[in-house]
Design a protein around this motif. Sequence first.
Motif, PDB file in Angstrom:
ATOM      1  N   UNK A  50       0.642  -0.788  -0.312  1.00  0.00           N
ATOM      2  CA  UNK A  50      -0.137  -0.387   0.268  1.00  0.00           C
ATOM      3  C   UNK A  50       0.696   0.749  -0.110  1.00  0.00           C
ATOM      4  N   UNK A  51       2.003   1.531   1.200  1.00  0.00           N
ATOM      5  CA  UNK A  51       2.813   2.028   0.927  1.00  0.00           C
ATOM      6  C   UNK A  51       3.508   2.778  -0.841  1.00  0.00           C
ATOM      7  N   UNK A  52       3.902   1.493  -0.855  1.00  0.00           N
ATOM      8  CA  UNK A  52       4.617   1.712  -2.588  1.00  0.00           C
ATOM      9  C   UNK A  52       3.513   2.335  -3.530  1.00  0.00           C
ATOM     10  N   UNK A  53       2.026   1.785  -3.061  1.00  0.00           N
ATOM     11  CA  UNK A  53       1.100   2.619  -4.491  1.00  0.00           C
ATOM     12  C   UNK A  53       1.522   3.989  -4.426  1.00  0.00           C
ATOM     13  N   UNK A  54       1.473   4.453  -2.419  1.00  0.00           N
ATOM     14  CA  UNK A  54       1.113   5.870  -2.875  1.00  0.00           C
ATOM     15  C   UNK A  54       2.809   6.425  -3.109  1.00  0.00           C
ATOM     16  N   UNK A  55       3.572   6.212  -3.118  1.00  0.00           N
ATOM     17  CA  UNK A  55       4.667   6.505  -3.317  1.00  0.00           C
ATOM     18  C   UNK A  55       5.137   6.642  -4.944  1.00  0.00           C
ATOM     19  N   UNK A  56       4.275   5.841  -5.288  1.00  0.00           N
ATOM     20  CA  UNK A  56       3.885   5.705  -7.186  1.00  0.00           C
ATOM     21  C   UNK A  56       3.423   6.903  -7.723  1.00  0.00           C
ATOM     22  N   UNK A  57       2.843   7.040  -6.732  1.00  0.00           N
ATOM     23  CA  UNK A  57       1.288   8.971  -6.616  1.00  0.00           C
ATOM     24  C   UNK A  57       2.218   9.695  -6.592  1.00  0.00           C
ATOM     25  N   UNK A  58       3.204   9.872  -5.560  1.00  0.00           N
ATOM     26  CA  UNK A  58       3.718  10.831  -5.236  1.00  0.00           C
ATOM     27  C   UNK A  58       4.608  11.022  -6.420  1.00  0.00           C
ATOM     28  N   UNK A  59       5.336  10.277  -6.856  1.00  0.00           N
ATOM     29  CA  UNK A  59       6.320  10.230  -7.808  1.00  0.00           C
ATOM     30  C   UNK A  59       5.349  10.610  -9.547  1.00  0.00           C
ATOM     31  N   UNK A  60       4.344  10.187  -9.658  1.00  0.00           N
ATOM     32  CA  UNK A  60       3.688  10.602 -10.915  1.00  0.00           C
ATOM     33  C   UNK A  60       3.604  12.071 -10.662  1.00  0.00           C
ATOM     34  N   UNK A  61       3.390  12.459  -9.982  1.00  0.00           N
ATOM     35  CA  UNK A  61       2.820  14.362  -9.757  1.00  0.00           C
ATOM     36  C   UNK A  61       3.522  14.539 -10.046  1.00  0.00           C
ATOM     37  N   UNK A  62       5.253  15.723  -9.606  1.00  0.00           N
ATOM     38  CA  UNK A  62       6.182  15.669 -10.187  1.00  0.00           C
ATOM     39  C   UNK A  62       6.399  16.188 -11.493  1.00  0.00           C
ATOM     40  N   UNK A  63       5.945  14.060 -11.842  1.00  0.00           N
ATOM     41  CA  UNK A  63       6.322  14.061 -13.657  1.00  0.00           C
ATOM     42  C   UNK A  63       5.762  14.790 -14.912  1.00  0.00           C
ATOM     43  N   UNK A  64       3.902  14.738 -13.663  1.00  0.00           N
ATOM     44  CA  UNK A  64       3.533  15.247 -14.581  1.00  0.00           C
ATOM     45  C   UNK A  64       3.254  16.881 -14.778  1.00  0.00           C
ATOM     46  N   UNK A  65       4.087  17.468 -13.394  1.00  0.00           N
ATOM     47  CA  UNK A  65       4.005  19.002 -13.433  1.00  0.00           C
ATOM     48  C   UNK A  65       5.321  19.194 -14.173  1.00  0.00           C
ATOM     49  N   UNK A  66       6.211  18.447 -14.440  1.00  0.00           N
ATOM     50  CA  UNK A  66       7.036  18.946 -15.129  1.00  0.00           C
ATOM     51  C   UNK A  66       6.600  18.944 -16.699  1.00  0.00           C
ATOM     52  N   UNK A  67       5.498  18.695 -16.879  1.00  0.00           N
ATOM     53  CA  UNK A  67       5.225  18.245 -18.291  1.00  0.00           C
ATOM     54  C   UNK A  67       4.452  18.752 -19.040  1.00  0.00           C
ATOM     55  N   UNK A  68       3.895  19.673 -18.032  1.00  0.00           N
ATOM     56  CA  UNK A  68       2.288  20.601 -18.062  1.00  0.00           C
ATOM     57  C   UNK A  68       3.374  21.553 -18.543  1.00  0.00           C
TER      58      UNK A  68
END
Length: 389
Positions: free
Chosen positions: A95-113
Amino acid sequence: MTVILWSATMKGTVLLLVAAAFCFAWRRASAAQRHLVWAAATIAILALPLLCLALPAWPLTSFSVEAAGVVSRAVTYRGWPAGASLIWAVGAAVVAARLLGALAWIPRAARRATPLTGDAWTTLLADLTVQLGMRRPIRLLVAAGPVSPMAWGLWCPTILLHELAHLKRHDWAIQILTQLACAMNWFNPLVWWATRHSRQESERACDDQVLGAGAAAPDYAAHLLAVARSLKGAGQPSWAAVGLGSGSDLEGRVTAILDRRRNHRVRSRAAVLLAAIFATALVVPIAAMQEPGPVMKAGKGVKAPKLISKVDPQYTDAAKDARIQGVVELSVVVRPDGRTDRIRVRKSLDPGLDENAVKAVEQYKFEPATKDGEPVAVQALITVVFRLQ
């Protein structure tokens, strides 16, 4: 470890049931008030294991104490499986890995925005932050693909205000903490249920913030539906960001927005302070409660407790005058913290001496019994000797 997990799970379940009862009683209250209850209860679960260890125990059963002695008869208890701690750790890690994956996705999406720097958007953002009383700097970004409005992907004014309300209310931090509670208690369906309710009430509370700012309910509902239709089929992790909310709750949100009879009041600082005080007043005694735990038998893999310190019993004047001598046998349970519980007089000598024997044993301190390296509760027989000099 399994003892602490079991204790925290039981106490956390009590907290969530209390929260559910409050929310049912306050079903006519605003979404902001109900969100405070769900969020406080879910986050409090994170603190329970530490509080159970740190706070002095408040026993649920009457007992006089602590003691030492010869471990003999005991209640047999099979306990949790030997691999329970490992199973819990694997589930928590997933469950923690799922949360960490989501947290890692956000800055990647922000850099592409792409940043929104137009005068109209800048002015709108400045006006809305002033209206909400926010002083933190806010960035506006347009996502490269279909992404639900979040702290980084914001579209129309009412939706923009909704997301700013999430930031003002610190919903992102609350959501991260509730997800951590899910990781720690992944095996408890009540925690997932409470987290879902917390998130739903958070979305509705922000809807109320938009309506309170003067947005027309029909227009705002239309905006929500338009965004939901445009994002149909779009995939993105939602565990680490606050956004539009789940489609399954969208119908309920629209109904609530259009219902003028609903309580749409936003939360105040006083309400947050009262919720924090009430949660603390509820959590601390629950965490300190020492429920009767499993009692094991020394031997067969269970290492007996070891007496560290003791206090000699005191004679009563009446017993001295009567020249009473002998022994008092006490049955006790040596707890995992080295203290004792459930003390009973098995062999009486004299009422006054029996009482003093219990008082003396209350001050005993043990190195607790262990099984597989973990402290466990065991039954013990303590003999207190009274002998006149």
